[in-house]
Write an enzyme that holds these catalytic residues in place. Structure first.
Site, PDB file in Angstrom:
ATOM      1  CD  GLU A 444      -1.441  -2.413   1.712  1.00 15.42           C
ATOM      2  OE1 GLU A 444      -0.592  -2.352   2.611  1.00 15.42           O
ATOM      3  OE2 GLU A 444      -1.835  -3.478   1.230  1.00 15.42           O
ATOM      4  CD  GLU A 468      -2.915  -8.871  -1.625  1.00 16.05           C
ATOM      5  OE1 GLU A 468      -1.843  -9.215  -1.100  1.00 16.05           O
ATOM      6  OE2 GLU A 468      -3.514  -7.830  -1.327  1.00 16.05           O
TER       7      GLU A 468
HETATM    8  C1  NOJ Z   1      -2.397  -6.452   2.142  1.00 13.28           C
HETATM    9  C2  NOJ Z   1      -1.089  -6.884   1.581  1.00 13.28           C
HETATM   10  O1  NOJ Z   1      -1.005  -6.621   0.223  1.00 13.28           O
HETATM   11  C3  NOJ Z   1      -0.918  -8.354   1.844  1.00 13.28           C
HETATM   12  O2  NOJ Z   1       0.239  -8.828   1.231  1.00 13.28           O
HETATM   13  C4  NOJ Z   1      -0.917  -8.587   3.316  1.00 13.28           C
HETATM   14  O3  NOJ Z   1      -0.885  -9.970   3.548  1.00 13.28           O
HETATM   15  C5  NOJ Z   1      -2.170  -8.019   3.969  1.00 13.28           C
HETATM   16  N1  NOJ Z   1      -2.379  -6.679   3.558  1.00 13.28           N
HETATM   17  C6  NOJ Z   1      -2.079  -8.048   5.483  1.00 13.28           C
HETATM   18  O4  NOJ Z   1      -1.132  -7.139   5.910  1.00 13.28           O
END
Ligand code: NOJ
Length: 664
Positions: A444, A468
């Site tokens: 982020e 993800e």
């Molecule tokens: C969003 C991130 O992109 C991801 O990689 C992470 O596992 C989660 N947030 C939790 O921090």
């Protein structure tokens, strides 16, 4: 980054031009193909235009800033012009290239404003693009409150643009293509243009350190800059002179390989500010991570807790056995139940930091820490020294940071993360981390702008719709062409923690989501999507189901001597060849969208007269991402630079290869 004295050639030609020089207001690229001109209109408004091979690419376009204290968009007069040339080659600490040549011509226009203020505009022309920035030298009137930047790009044709809307949370969107005139939304920077008369442009900024991130919008036939504001305010930036804004940068090339090879953005950043960089290491890593996204494990403590001592030990021993440098662990620290207050120095009771730290030492496998702030940047920033001291004490020299919250809380209250306050926070994190010998993988983030040249401990960042999304996205996962767009858009802005390497495509818990690719496409991504911290994201047990395919992940490095795009088309396919840093080994990666196709790879990048052993992992004849993603074949051959590979790629398929010189 070291200066290479031998290669260094600094030919500075300072010409203070008033009236004697024929064209004091023009600067050309070293190869004379690009030319940029500056002028003041009758009302004293600064403007610039750009030609390539004599044809206008950007017509007279506005420059300047509107500030509460003075309108710095007109009422200027020219004091003098100053021209210089520069040619130097520098060495990267890590990167797609070991050596980078910075060859450009510069024009500085010294201006005074009716208000008595001084402003310079510095233009640079490279063979593959141009850039400019506003510089406020030291002067009596110090403060400037920027309410608008009027910089524009008046392209002379309605080019196709790849972009994401500016409100895309964390930049995690699907890139779309449309003619500039049809882009009705405000757009994030960067954008990539396919020029109507051939060629490409990448429009972005470089060296964003204390200013809001730029965005774009189309108005009055021009692409204009919209600066991210301070939240609930008309103010975009508070400046105190002396001050230099980030560079406004356009890569402009005839071909896609040239666009991908451009290093203008890095060249526009300051040289390395870290004296001893020996501790900064590119690494491949696995992690306690994908299980949480697939919902088989949890971040918070409980029966399915992922980051336990036992699990971490298993991952670390697996890493050791399979030539993986490091293991990431998420959910090791208190705070995941509520996301209200993360504690970055207290592990859950089932995580034994001392034991794992000693194990890391014993195995030579690094632990990558994880600091999810939930967007509370202010608390994180306040405690940075304590947090990094704790990690360094436990031998942790890389941390993945996270800011899950579209609006973050900075020391200035709630703010956009890409506003000036957010930009300052990220900078503070990088600088503090460097002091504790900690590398950062920023999730982020604000969109990268090449700061890794100055702080090479800023190794990789998210700012992308990453893997993800294929675990849980309501829309079922990213379409097949997504990864064939990224190398030409987001990756152009800097390394991406995309997290390739999924080896199991079924998800019983969320059966409607799916990685849209074959196994070989996942291998191809390890080469096509560049990151010096490169994650292989799947679980060890899934890698053990396909050990011969996993052998490529074991073998592929993530630090390069040279990189080149062999072939590609934005949104259709790409093929990269990269030479492993400090060796003669080469690696290939290729990926395609839903269209199966044959990749043609001339091996002309190999040195002549040397024979190489090829090991090629490719889609099998029956491979198809929907019906048969696991079908693959390994081919081997001895080849030379005069050979050309013809490699079939299945629908959403791909390939990966290593080329190792044979001792002769
Ligand atoms: C969003 C991130 O992109 C991801 O990689 C992470 O596992 C989660 N947030 C939790 O921090």
């Amino acid at each position: 980054m070291k200066r290479l004295c031998l290669l260094s050639l600094l030919a500075t030609l300072l010409l203070s031009c008033s009236s004697s020089d024929q064209q004091p207001n023009r600067v050309q690229s070293p190869d004379n193909t690009l030319a940029l001109a500056f002028r003041l209109t009758e009302s004293g408004a600064p403007q610039y235009s750009v030609t390539r091979d004599g044809e206008t690419v950007i017509d007279w376009s506005a420059l300047g800033l509107i500030c509460a204290e003075a309108n710095l968009t007109d009422s200027f007069s020219v004091v003098s012009y100053e021209q210089s040339s520069y040619d130097d080659t520098w060495e990267t600490v890590w990167g797609e290239e070991r050596l980078i040549r910075d060859q450009h011509n510069e024009l500085v226009v010294h201006l005074t404003h009716a208000s008595g203020r001084h402003m310079d505009i510095v233009f640079r022309c490279f063979n593959d693009g141009f850039a400019f920035r506003y510089v406020f030298p030291e002067q009596e009137q110090t403060d400037l409150t920027v309410t608008n930047e009027v910089t524009e790009y008046r392209f002379t044709a309605d080019h196709d643009a790849w972009s994401i809307p500016w409100r895309t949370e964390y930049y995690e969107g699907l890139w779309t293509k449309a003619p500039l005139s049809q882009k009705s939304d405000t757009l994030c920077s960067p954008i990539t243009l396919e020029l109507t008369h051939g060629g490409y442009a990448f429009v972005h900024e470089a060296a964003l350190t204390d200013y809001p991130a730029q965005n774009f919008y189309m108005a009055d036939g021009a692409l204009k800059i919209y600066l991210t504001p301070w939240l609930h305010s008309d103010v975009k930036a508070y400046l105190a002179t002396p001050f230099a804004t980030p560079w406004r940068m356009v890569i402009l090339t005839r071909t896609l390989p040239e666009m991908v090879a451009s290093r203008i953005m890095l060249n526009l950043n300051e040289p390395c500010a870290i004296d001893d960089t020996s501790w900064i290491r590119p690494m491949k890593f696995i992690g306690i991570w994908w299980g949480m996204h697939m919902k088989t494990l949890t971040w918070e403590a409980g029966p399915k807790h992922g980051a336990t001592t036992a699990n971490m030990e298993r991952y670390m021993r697996f890493a050791k056995d399979h030539h993986i440098d490091a293991v990431l662990a998420e959910g090791w620290n208190l705070g995941w139940e509520t996301w209200e207050h993360f504690d970055f120095t207290t592990p859950y009771p089932d995580w034994n930091m001392d034991y794992l730290s000693a194990l890391s030492n014993e195995l030579g496998v690094q632990i990558i820490g994880h600091n999810e702030t939930g967007g509370n940047a202010a608390d994180y920033e306040r405690d940075l020294d304590t947090i990094y001291r704790y990690h360094a004490k436990h031998g942790i020299h890389a941390i993945k940071t996270g800011y899950v919250s579209p609006i973050i809380r900075t020391r200035d209250g709630l703010q956009w993360n890409k506003g000036q306050s957010g930009v300052r926070h990220y900078r503070k994190v990088i600088e503090t981390a460097a002091r504790y010998h900690i590398a950062i993988d920023n999730h982020e983030p604000v969109m990268p702008t090449g700061l890794q040249r100055t702080y090479p401990n800023l190794m990789t960042q998210e700012g992308v719709r990453g893997q993800e999304w294929n675990a849980w996205s309501q829309d079922g996962g990213s379409p097949c062409d997504h990864v064939t767009i990224l190398p030409f858009t987001r990756v152009m802005a800097g390394p991406v923690d995309y997290t390739p390497g999924v080896f199991a495509f079924e998800n019983p818990i969320m059966p409607n989501t799916r990685v849209h690719s074959t196994l070989m496409n996942q291998l191809g991504l390890m080469v096509c999507i560049y990151s010096p911290l490169q994650m292989a994201c799947d679980l060890p047990e899934n890698y053990l189901k396909h050990p011969e395919a996993f052998a490529f992940i074991e073998r592929v490095p993530c630090d390069w001597e040279r990189s080149l795009l062999v072939d590609g088309k934005i949104g259709e396919f790409c093929i990269f060849a990269r030479q492993q840093r400090g060796t003669d080994n080469w690696f290939l990666g290729g990926i395609t969208d839903e269209q199966s196709r044959e990749a043609l790879v001339p091996l002309s990048f190999l040195p002549e007269g040397k024979t190489y052993h090829l090991c090629l992992w490719r889609d099998g004849d029956k491979a198809d991402w929907q019906t048969n993603p696991y079908d693959y074949v390994i081919d081997q051959a001895d080849l030379t630079s005069s050979d050309t590979l013809r490699i079939p790629m299945a629908s959403a398929g791909g390939f990966a290869a290593s080329l190792t010189p044979i001792a002769q």
